[in-house]
Write a protein that holds these residues in place. Structure first.
Motif, mmCIF file in Angstrom:
data_model
loop_
_atom_site.group_PDB
_atom_site.id
_atom_site.type_symbol
_atom_site.label_atom_id
_atom_site.label_comp_id
_atom_site.label_asym_id
_atom_site.label_seq_id
_atom_site.Cartn_x
_atom_site.Cartn_y
_atom_site.Cartn_z
ATOM 1 N N SER A 582 -23.414 75.848 30.213
ATOM 2 C CA SER A 582 -24.570 76.049 31.086
ATOM 3 C C SER A 582 -24.243 77.282 32.085
ATOM 4 O O SER A 582 -23.180 77.434 32.494
ATOM 5 N N ALA A 583 -25.582 77.713 32.259
ATOM 6 C CA ALA A 583 -25.258 78.933 32.880
ATOM 7 C C ALA A 583 -25.447 78.822 34.326
ATOM 8 O O ALA A 583 -25.217 79.810 35.388
ATOM 9 N N ALA A 584 -26.003 77.799 34.755
ATOM 10 C CA ALA A 584 -25.983 77.347 36.187
ATOM 11 C C ALA A 584 -24.880 76.770 36.811
ATOM 12 O O ALA A 584 -24.058 75.944 36.326
ATOM 13 N N PRO A 585 -24.603 77.489 37.958
ATOM 14 C CA PRO A 585 -23.307 77.017 38.634
ATOM 15 C C PRO A 585 -23.328 75.742 39.307
ATOM 16 O O PRO A 585 -24.407 75.223 39.670
ATOM 17 N N ASN A 586 -22.345 75.007 39.363
ATOM 18 C CA ASN A 586 -22.235 73.777 39.925
ATOM 19 C C ASN A 586 -21.659 73.761 41.324
ATOM 20 O O ASN A 586 -20.721 74.251 41.417
ATOM 21 N N GLU A 587 -22.719 73.723 42.444
ATOM 22 C CA GLU A 587 -22.418 74.204 43.837
ATOM 23 C C GLU A 587 -21.858 72.882 44.293
ATOM 24 O O GLU A 587 -21.632 72.709 45.645
ATOM 25 N N GLY A 588 -21.764 71.587 43.656
ATOM 26 C CA GLY A 588 -21.506 70.578 44.337
ATOM 27 C C GLY A 588 -19.835 70.280 44.402
ATOM 28 O O GLY A 588 -19.134 71.019 44.094
ATOM 29 N N LEU A 589 -19.432 69.167 45.230
ATOM 30 C CA LEU A 589 -18.188 68.805 45.412
ATOM 31 C C LEU A 589 -17.872 67.777 44.677
ATOM 32 O O LEU A 589 -18.559 66.845 44.386
ATOM 33 N N LEU A 590 -16.928 67.809 43.839
ATOM 34 C CA LEU A 590 -16.539 66.879 42.584
ATOM 35 C C LEU A 590 -15.167 66.023 43.073
ATOM 36 O O LEU A 590 -14.411 66.696 43.600
ATOM 37 N N ALA A 591 -15.469 64.803 42.909
ATOM 38 C CA ALA A 591 -14.280 63.881 42.990
ATOM 39 C C ALA A 591 -13.201 64.255 42.270
ATOM 40 O O ALA A 591 -13.124 64.555 40.970
ATOM 41 N N PRO A 592 -12.117 64.732 42.854
ATOM 42 C CA PRO A 592 -10.939 65.179 42.033
ATOM 43 C C PRO A 592 -10.146 63.995 41.321
ATOM 44 O O PRO A 592 -9.460 64.478 40.197
ATOM 45 N N MET A 593 -10.301 62.956 41.599
ATOM 46 C CA MET A 593 -9.762 61.698 40.854
ATOM 47 C C MET A 593 -10.473 60.385 41.238
ATOM 48 O O MET A 593 -11.371 60.386 42.131
ATOM 49 N N PRO A 594 -10.321 59.247 40.470
ATOM 50 C CA PRO A 594 -11.086 58.013 40.762
ATOM 51 C C PRO A 594 -10.586 57.723 42.140
ATOM 52 O O PRO A 594 -9.264 57.803 42.488
ATOM 53 N N GLY A 595 -11.333 57.296 42.983
ATOM 54 C CA GLY A 595 -10.856 56.563 44.310
ATOM 55 C C GLY A 595 -12.037 55.927 45.135
ATOM 56 O O GLY A 595 -13.111 55.800 44.607
ATOM 57 N N THR A 596 -11.708 55.942 46.270
ATOM 58 C CA THR A 596 -12.779 55.313 47.451
ATOM 59 C C THR A 596 -13.076 56.302 48.282
ATOM 60 O O THR A 596 -12.162 56.869 49.015
ATOM 61 N N VAL A 597 -14.280 56.351 48.640
ATOM 62 C CA VAL A 597 -14.923 57.332 49.782
ATOM 63 C C VAL A 597 -14.380 56.510 51.121
ATOM 64 O O VAL A 597 -15.035 55.601 51.220
ATOM 65 N N THR A 598 -13.652 57.483 51.930
ATOM 66 C CA THR A 598 -13.565 56.480 53.076
ATOM 67 C C THR A 598 -13.999 57.286 54.352
ATOM 68 O O THR A 598 -14.214 56.788 55.579
ATOM 69 N N ALA A 599 -14.483 58.531 54.441
ATOM 70 C CA ALA A 599 -15.113 59.047 55.610
ATOM 71 C C ALA A 599 -16.092 60.440 55.153
ATOM 72 O O ALA A 599 -15.906 61.011 53.980
ATOM 73 N N LEU A 600 -17.115 60.421 55.573
ATOM 74 C CA LEU A 600 -18.170 61.544 55.414
ATOM 75 C C LEU A 600 -17.909 62.337 56.886
ATOM 76 O O LEU A 600 -18.219 61.853 58.040
ATOM 77 N N LEU A 601 -17.650 63.611 56.868
ATOM 78 C CA LEU A 601 -17.125 64.304 57.968
ATOM 79 C C LEU A 601 -18.296 65.114 58.760
ATOM 80 O O LEU A 601 -17.955 65.691 59.814
ATOM 81 N N VAL A 602 -19.186 65.634 57.783
ATOM 82 C CA VAL A 602 -20.352 66.447 58.379
ATOM 83 C C VAL A 602 -21.774 65.856 58.109
ATOM 84 O O VAL A 602 -21.708 64.828 57.244
ATOM 85 N N ASP A 603 -22.783 65.990 59.041
ATOM 86 C CA ASP A 603 -24.025 65.526 58.793
ATOM 87 C C ASP A 603 -24.736 66.475 57.813
ATOM 88 O O ASP A 603 -24.716 67.445 57.163
ATOM 89 N N GLU A 604 -25.770 65.565 57.091
ATOM 90 C CA GLU A 604 -26.501 66.053 56.150
ATOM 91 C C GLU A 604 -27.422 67.133 56.661
ATOM 92 O O GLU A 604 -28.019 66.874 58.010
ATOM 93 N N GLY A 605 -27.668 68.138 56.145
ATOM 94 C CA GLY A 605 -28.358 69.256 56.585
ATOM 95 C C GLY A 605 -27.767 70.314 57.476
ATOM 96 O O GLY A 605 -28.032 71.381 58.060
ATOM 97 N N GLN A 606 -26.427 70.014 57.680
ATOM 98 C CA GLN A 606 -25.679 70.882 58.393
ATOM 99 C C GLN A 606 -24.978 71.984 57.736
ATOM 100 O O GLN A 606 -24.614 71.867 56.646
ATOM 101 N N HIS A 607 -25.238 73.293 58.357
ATOM 102 C CA HIS A 607 -24.436 74.300 57.830
ATOM 103 C C HIS A 607 -23.016 74.528 58.397
ATOM 104 O O HIS A 607 -22.526 74.153 59.217
ATOM 105 N N ILE A 608 -22.249 74.656 57.436
ATOM 106 C CA ILE A 608 -20.849 74.779 57.467
ATOM 107 C C ILE A 608 -20.096 76.198 56.954
ATOM 108 O O ILE A 608 -20.645 76.729 56.028
ATOM 109 N N GLU A 609 -18.752 76.439 57.205
ATOM 110 C CA GLU A 609 -18.512 77.599 56.826
ATOM 111 C C GLU A 609 -17.354 77.210 55.739
ATOM 112 O O GLU A 609 -16.980 76.068 55.388
#
Length: 669
Positions: A582-609
């Motif tokens: 695919s020529a389209a780049p994947n801009e998402g963050l991928l799970a590095p391995m199977p696990g459990t999500v324990t914290a979301l650290l930034v708000d949706e819509g937030q601009h980050i560095e």
């Protein structure tokens, strides 16, 4: 003595206990979860009982199920191994109520030493030297930060109920204290159900030296000498050895006496380990006591000639210690390397998957292997990723080190990320060879130990070509003549090109078939080679008159080549394959391995560095932070706290600034 015991654990320690029990004529009962129905400890035990789903909480940490299994099978005692319920006071009490012997210390000793703050108070009263720090009950952020300031940075934040490097953070600057405190408390609550923490001065450079102690119910206490456990990553041990190099006899005596005093102060029974931090000036400080058998106990067994599991069973059955202090002596030197399913090049991230190819050196009086898995078994994401322990012994450290180097060269693993190449470099690292040991060795020598992946030398491409050719020659032929895969052609010289890719580098080997063997050409190499393949997938090759041997495993046209002190993974580029990317780049963050999500650290819509922490996934007892790959926007989360996620799935809709600019520019046109 017991007739039958239940082992409330899995993996190599369960197999180890089964082996000793069998030698003592004791029958064994294994327990297993959904993930472990076909694993080695279940196959070795006399009986096995299913105890629940894959998650430890629903199986190996469910004390009620384990006690029920013991009672239903007629077991008289439960051996907890290490980890899981081995230091769980409530489980120890429940065993006593069920009239089952818990093979370990008393509940009171476990309670005192299980809470590091209380342990510090007890040890101080017994005259055991303590590391300067704060062990109090007040746990407000303000009080803890104030105490850290008073101690002086760097400091260690440690979970009071923790162990094995979990719930621990190093803080080097005051401005990072609150963030690390929060992470430590969160990990402590998740791992131990208790977010109480303590703070200690971080002594550096420091050695981690521990003393193996034993006590019985008749008031006898002994020290079985020390182990050096300084070589660590993420505060978890990687290589251990006994005795500790460069430790003077007087220092050994003083540390042994301090450890015995610690055991006597709490009327300890069974096997335990008193751990010390040793400063550059030789002063030692009590760190903690592990009220169980340790992963690294085999090195003590190798230098004393004793079976510590047998001692555990005898003491738990009410017998006195088999030997007194005066009867113990040191013999030679032993080293243990822990073989893990992990990727050292990615911060030792744990891995999960099947051991498609798994070969170990032969055991002898000098080489011992404690393992919980065999070829074809799977390493589960639900448990600790240790595959096996490799232990060597010899008369001196230099001889033992040479044996370890040779033994590691004979370990072959394919199908899952592992640390064998890392361990091979570690035991050849000048600092380790010269016994310049401290807890920062791996970090200090990272350039040597964690070298960037490179393209293999041209010779490895030749080896891979031979592996491919010998694999083809060994395949079953469907035609008595035209099915032969020896390169025969009418009226012409038979040739073929074999292309391989490794670490982003592709190389082609030109193969010319000869009456006996091949002519192989790649780069500046032009050689004549003959080869034979034995039953163990070892190729014995003559290359321009030089005899070479190597092993390989072919997994879906990816060749794992095992040479001395190094392994390589090369992909065969099938000319008939058509790859569509695919020529389209994947801009998402991928799970590095199977696990459990324990914290979301930034708000949706937030601009980050770039590099901003976005969320945390907990897997294999550790927290993995995922960071922004570029500056941009977190448009939406595709997960919630508590979600179980699979490896490789996209967790965040992330839009990089470059993508937004590109879309805007395209729209304006």
């Amino acid at each position: 003595m017991f007739d039958k015991i239940l082992i409330a654990n899995r993996g190599e320690i369960a197999c180890r206990i089964i082996k000793t029990a069998r030698l003592m004529g004791i029958r064994t009962v294994a327990v297993f979860s959904d993930e472990d129905a076909q694993t080695r400890h279940v196959r070795l035990a006399d009986e096995a009982v299913y105890i629940g789903a894959a998650t430890a909480k629903e199986s190996y940490l469910d004390g009620g199920k384990i006690i029920t299994a013991a009672l239903s099978t007629g077991a008289q005692a439960i051996h907890p191994g290490y980890g899981f319920l081995s230091e769980n006071e409530a489980f120890c009490v429940a065993c006593a109520r069920a009239e089952l012997v818990f093979i370990g210390p008393s509940a009171s000793a476990m309670r005192i030493m299980g809470a590091k703050s209380e342990a510090k108070k007890q040890m101080g009263g017994a005259g055991v030297p303590l590391t300067p720090g704060y062990h109090g009950d007040e746990q407000s952020v303000e009080r803890l930060r104030s105490e850290a300031d008073a101690i002086g940075y760097p400091v260690l934040i440690k979970a009071s109920a923790g162990g094995g490097g979990k719930g621990m953070r190093l803080v080097e600057r005051r401005e990072n204290f609150a963030e690390n405190l929060s992470a430590c408390q969160r990990e402590a609550q998740a791992g131990f159900g208790d977010d109480h923490i303590l703070i200690e001065r971080y002594i550096t450079p420091a050695r981690h030296i521990e003393i193996q102690i034993f006590g019985d119910t008749h008031g006898n206490y002994i020290s079985l000498f020390e182990r050096d456990c300084s070589v660590q990553r993420r505060h978890q041990k990687v290589v251990e050895e006994a005795p500790a190099p460069h430790l003077a006899p007087e220092q050994r005596r003083l540390m042994g006496e301090a450890a015995v005093n610690a055991a006597r102060a709490i009327q300890y029974t069974g096997a335990g380990t008193v751990e010390f931090i040793v400063a550059p000036d030789g002063q030692f400080y009590f760190m903690e006591m592990n009220t169980r058998l340790q992963v690294e106990h085999p090195v003590t067994e190798m230098i004393t000639g004793l079976d510590l599991v047998e001692w555990q069973l005898r003491v738990a059955a009410g017998e006195t210690l088999p030997l007194g202090q005066e009867a113990l002596s040191l013999r030679g030197h032993a080293i243990e390397a822990r073989i893990y399913a992990e990727d050292p090049s990615h911060d030792f991230m744990p891995s999960a998957g099947r051991l498609v190819h798994f070969s170990l050196p032969e055991e002898s009086a000098h080489v011992r292997i404690d393992r919980g898995f065999e070829e074809g078994d799977s390493i589960s994401r639900f448990y600790d990723p240790m595959i096996a322990k490799l232990i060597v012994w010899d008369e001196t450290r230099d001889k033992a080190l040479a044996r370890m180097q040779r033994a590691l060269a004979d370990v072959q693993i394919a199908g899952i990320a592992n640390n064998i190449d890392f361990l091979s470099r570690l035991v050849r690292c000048p600092s380790f060879v010269q016994a310049q040991l401290d807890t920062s060795l791996i970090e200090r020598e990272s350039a040597f130990l964690l070298a960037d992946k490179q393209s293999p030398p041209a010779e490895v491409f030749l080896f891979t070509a031979l592996a491919r050719l010998m694999s083809e020659a060994g395949q079953t032929c469907t035609s008595p003549l035209f099915g032969l895969k020896d390169g025969f052609r009418l009226n012409t010289e038979a040739k073929c090109n074999l292309s391989f890719r490794c670490n982003g580098i592709s190389e082609t080997v030109i193969v010319t078939y000869r009456d006996s063997g091949f002519r192989l050409q790649t780069g500046e190499l032009d050689v004549i080679a003959q080869a034979t393949l034995d039953q163990n997938n070892r190729i014995i090759a003559m290359i321009d008159g030089w005899r070479k041997t190597f092993n390989f495993a072919n997994i879906n046209n990816t060749f794992h080549i095992f040479t001395q002190h190094q392994s390589w993974k090369l992909e065969w580029l099938d000319p008939l394959d058509v790859l569509v990317e695919s020529a389209a780049p994947n801009e998402g963050l991928l799970a590095p391995m199977p696990g459990t999500v324990t914290a979301l650290l930034v708000d949706e819509g937030q601009h980050i560095e770039k590099g901003t922490p976005v969320l945390i996934v907990e897997a294999m007892k550790m927290e993995l932070k995922l960071f922004a790959p570029a500056a941009g926007y977190v448009r939406a989360y595709r997960c919630a706290v508590g979600d179980q996620v699979s490896e490789g799935i996209e967790l965040v809709d992330f839009e990089a600034d470059e993508t937004s600019a590109s879309i805007k520019e395209s729209t304006e046109r």
